[in-house]
Design a protein around this motif. Structure first.
Motif, mmCIF file in Angstrom:
data_model
loop_
_atom_site.group_PDB
_atom_site.id
_atom_site.type_symbol
_atom_site.label_atom_id
_atom_site.label_comp_id
_atom_site.label_asym_id
_atom_site.label_seq_id
_atom_site.Cartn_x
_atom_site.Cartn_y
_atom_site.Cartn_z
ATOM 1 N N SER A 188 52.365 45.025 38.885
ATOM 2 C CA SER A 188 51.119 44.317 39.164
ATOM 3 C C SER A 188 50.629 44.830 40.511
ATOM 4 O O SER A 188 51.317 45.619 41.170
ATOM 5 C CB SER A 188 51.315 42.796 39.184
ATOM 6 O OG SER A 188 52.231 42.428 40.199
ATOM 7 N N ARG A 189 49.439 44.395 40.934
ATOM 8 C CA ARG A 189 48.877 44.963 42.173
ATOM 9 C C ARG A 189 47.944 43.961 42.824
ATOM 10 O O ARG A 189 47.164 43.308 42.120
ATOM 11 C CB ARG A 189 48.110 46.250 41.841
ATOM 12 C CG ARG A 189 47.618 47.028 43.058
ATOM 13 C CD ARG A 189 46.911 48.295 42.627
ATOM 14 N NE ARG A 189 45.638 48.007 41.961
ATOM 15 C CZ ARG A 189 44.942 48.895 41.262
ATOM 16 N NH1 ARG A 189 45.404 50.116 41.093
ATOM 17 N NH2 ARG A 189 43.795 48.564 40.712
ATOM 18 N N PRO A 190 48.003 43.837 44.146
ATOM 19 C CA PRO A 190 46.997 43.004 44.817
ATOM 20 C C PRO A 190 45.595 43.542 44.552
ATOM 21 O O PRO A 190 45.408 44.718 44.231
ATOM 22 C CB PRO A 190 47.363 43.133 46.300
ATOM 23 C CG PRO A 190 48.794 43.562 46.316
ATOM 24 C CD PRO A 190 48.981 44.411 45.095
ATOM 25 N N LEU A 191 44.598 42.674 44.677
ATOM 26 C CA LEU A 191 43.218 43.135 44.620
ATOM 27 C C LEU A 191 42.972 44.092 45.782
ATOM 28 O O LEU A 191 43.756 44.190 46.724
ATOM 29 C CB LEU A 191 42.251 41.944 44.689
ATOM 30 C CG LEU A 191 42.360 40.884 43.587
ATOM 31 C CD1 LEU A 191 41.210 39.883 43.708
ATOM 32 C CD2 LEU A 191 42.386 41.502 42.201
ATOM 33 N N TRP A 192 41.828 44.802 45.722
ATOM 34 C CA TRP A 192 41.519 45.790 46.753
ATOM 35 C C TRP A 192 41.533 45.168 48.153
ATOM 36 O O TRP A 192 40.967 44.084 48.350
ATOM 37 C CB TRP A 192 40.142 46.412 46.525
ATOM 38 C CG TRP A 192 39.975 47.155 45.233
ATOM 39 C CD1 TRP A 192 39.072 46.883 44.241
ATOM 40 C CD2 TRP A 192 40.712 48.294 44.789
ATOM 41 N NE1 TRP A 192 39.213 47.782 43.218
ATOM 42 C CE2 TRP A 192 40.214 48.660 43.516
ATOM 43 C CE3 TRP A 192 41.757 49.044 45.339
ATOM 44 C CZ2 TRP A 192 40.701 49.736 42.797
ATOM 45 C CZ3 TRP A 192 42.264 50.114 44.605
ATOM 46 C CH2 TRP A 192 41.740 50.458 43.357
ATOM 47 N N LYS A 193 42.154 45.856 49.068
ATOM 48 C CA LYS A 193 42.033 45.466 50.477
ATOM 49 C C LYS A 193 40.658 45.922 50.952
ATOM 50 O O LYS A 193 40.331 47.112 50.859
ATOM 51 C CB LYS A 193 43.124 46.108 51.335
ATOM 52 C CG LYS A 193 43.060 45.694 52.801
ATOM 53 C CD LYS A 193 44.222 46.259 53.595
ATOM 54 C CE LYS A 193 44.159 45.783 55.045
ATOM 55 N NZ LYS A 193 45.308 46.279 55.833
ATOM 56 N N PRO A 194 39.822 45.008 51.471
ATOM 57 C CA PRO A 194 38.452 45.383 51.830
ATOM 58 C C PRO A 194 38.407 46.560 52.803
ATOM 59 O O PRO A 194 39.270 46.711 53.668
ATOM 60 C CB PRO A 194 37.890 44.109 52.475
ATOM 61 C CG PRO A 194 38.715 43.004 51.907
ATOM 62 C CD PRO A 194 40.083 43.576 51.708
#
Length: 372
Positions: free
Chosen positions: A319-325
């Motif tokens: 799984s993966r975190p959402l994009w880092k801004p």
């Protein structure tokens, strides 16, 4: 250890090898050939837009769009902050300054109110932006009516980064066809792939002709190698285009399969306190490239996004975190940004779940068993 479940692996349709063999049999194994021409025509027809250039990546397509629009060193270009760095790296390639704009919560894409605020502030500073790179995230179209109205009001061209939304629509029109340019990606993790590749589309035939010229090292029409402009090695190969032709035959199936994944996850997890999903506004149709969830620790008994991600990884599930801004990235922190709180909260709480179109029911059940 159980077999690994990947986030978004390639999924072949069955006819790709036939096109590859045809390329080998006819010796079209270079960045030229009939598969490229056919792929451009069929991709354009699928999206309802006539002019298309098949390229080596979506990032290359954004770069060429900026060059064609005449963006130069010292110019400013507005870009969504909540995105992958490939959306904004090309702004730096041309020597311009990225100006980052935050998201809204209805789609997680660029906020139209903040976009206008940023434009007015940059104009006040004497630097009217030369372009807007508008990103559609995780398959979800942005608020295109409002965003395009702002761009037209201030006469700023739009490059739609539609890398993640092939097959998505906004009131029946394909995402990526609203702006002056549209950009698609066929990286290995996208809804269809050419193993690596992208495309630039536009209603302006001259711009697409220019893109093809620049993508083949800007070679002038001469019997010898002559160059009057700087060019790039950005053309898609004929073999990769053959893979793309096979993948285009199953694109609608892939969209259905990704949306089915989303519905499975929402049915299994949507009732849990503190778990929510990316919204789909009226008029929008998302390909649900990735199913994404938000985890609110104040409602989950303290369980965080990282707790779930680590638990899944221990079970060999990616799984993966959402994009880092982008405005939080070390390489971009010095550039102007507007807003930021929304994308920061999304990054802090968001997780992408395995979403491949070949996922079995058993694999989907295995994923949710470690989230529940």
């Amino acid at each position: 250890m159980s077999k690994r479940i990947y986030l978004s692996p390639p999924h072949m349709g069955g006819e790709e090898l036939a096109y590859i063999h045809q390329a080998f049999d006819t010796n079209w194994v270079s960045p030229a050939g009939p598969h490229i021409d056919t792929f451009e025509k069929e991709l354009g027809a699928y999206n309802g837009i006539e002019y298309c250039a098949a390229l080596s990546s979506g990032t290359a397509a954004i770069h060429l769009a900026l060059v064609i629009l005449g963006v130069k060193p010292g110019d400013e270009v507005i870009c969504s902050s909540f995105t992958f760095s490939g959306s904004c790296n090309p702004i730096v390639y041309v020597g311009a300054t990225p100006v980052f704009v935050d998201s809204e919560l209805d789609t997680w894409n660029m906020d139209p109110v903040l976009l206008e605020e940023a434009i007015l502030d940059r104009i006040k500073e004497g630097k009217k932006p030369k372009a807007i790179v508008l990103v559609h995230l995780y398959g979800m179209p942005a608020k295109l009516n409002e965003l395009m109205a702002v761009s037209r009001k201030y006469e700023i061209p739009v490059i739609e980064d539609a890398a993640e939304v092939l097959g998505s629509t906004f009131f029946g029109q394909k995402a990526g066809t609203f702006g002056d340019f549209g950009v698609y990606s066929f990286n290995g993790n996208k809804i269809i792939t050419t193993s690596g590749g992208g495309a630039l589309v536009s209603k302006n035939e001259d711009w697409i002709k220019k893109a093809r010229f620049l993508a083949t090292q800007a070679r002038d029409a001469a019997p010898h190698y002559q160059h009057s402009e700087i060019g790039y090695n950005y053309r898609l190969s004929n073999i990769s285009a053959g893979i793309g032709l096979g993948q285009l035959k199953v694109i609608d199936d892939r969209v259905r399969q990704r949306r089915a994944n989303f519905e499975f996850y929402r049915g299994a997890l949507g009732h849990l306190p503190g778990i929510s999903f990316q919204p789909e506004m009226s008029g929008s149709f998302s390909n649900r490239w990735l199913t994404t969830i938000l985890i609110d620790p104040s409602k989950t008994g303290g369980i965080t996004r990282e707790d779930i991600r680590i638990a899944l990884e221990k079970e060999n599930i990616e799984s993966r975190p959402l994009w880092k801004p982008m405005h939080l990235q070390p390489v971009f922190q010095q550039f102007p940004s507007y807003g930021g709180g929304v994308s920061e909260r999304l990054f802090e709480r968001g997780l992408c779940l395995p979403s491949g179109s070949a996922l079995s029911q058993e694999e989907l059940k295995r994923v949710i068993s470690f989230v529940l």
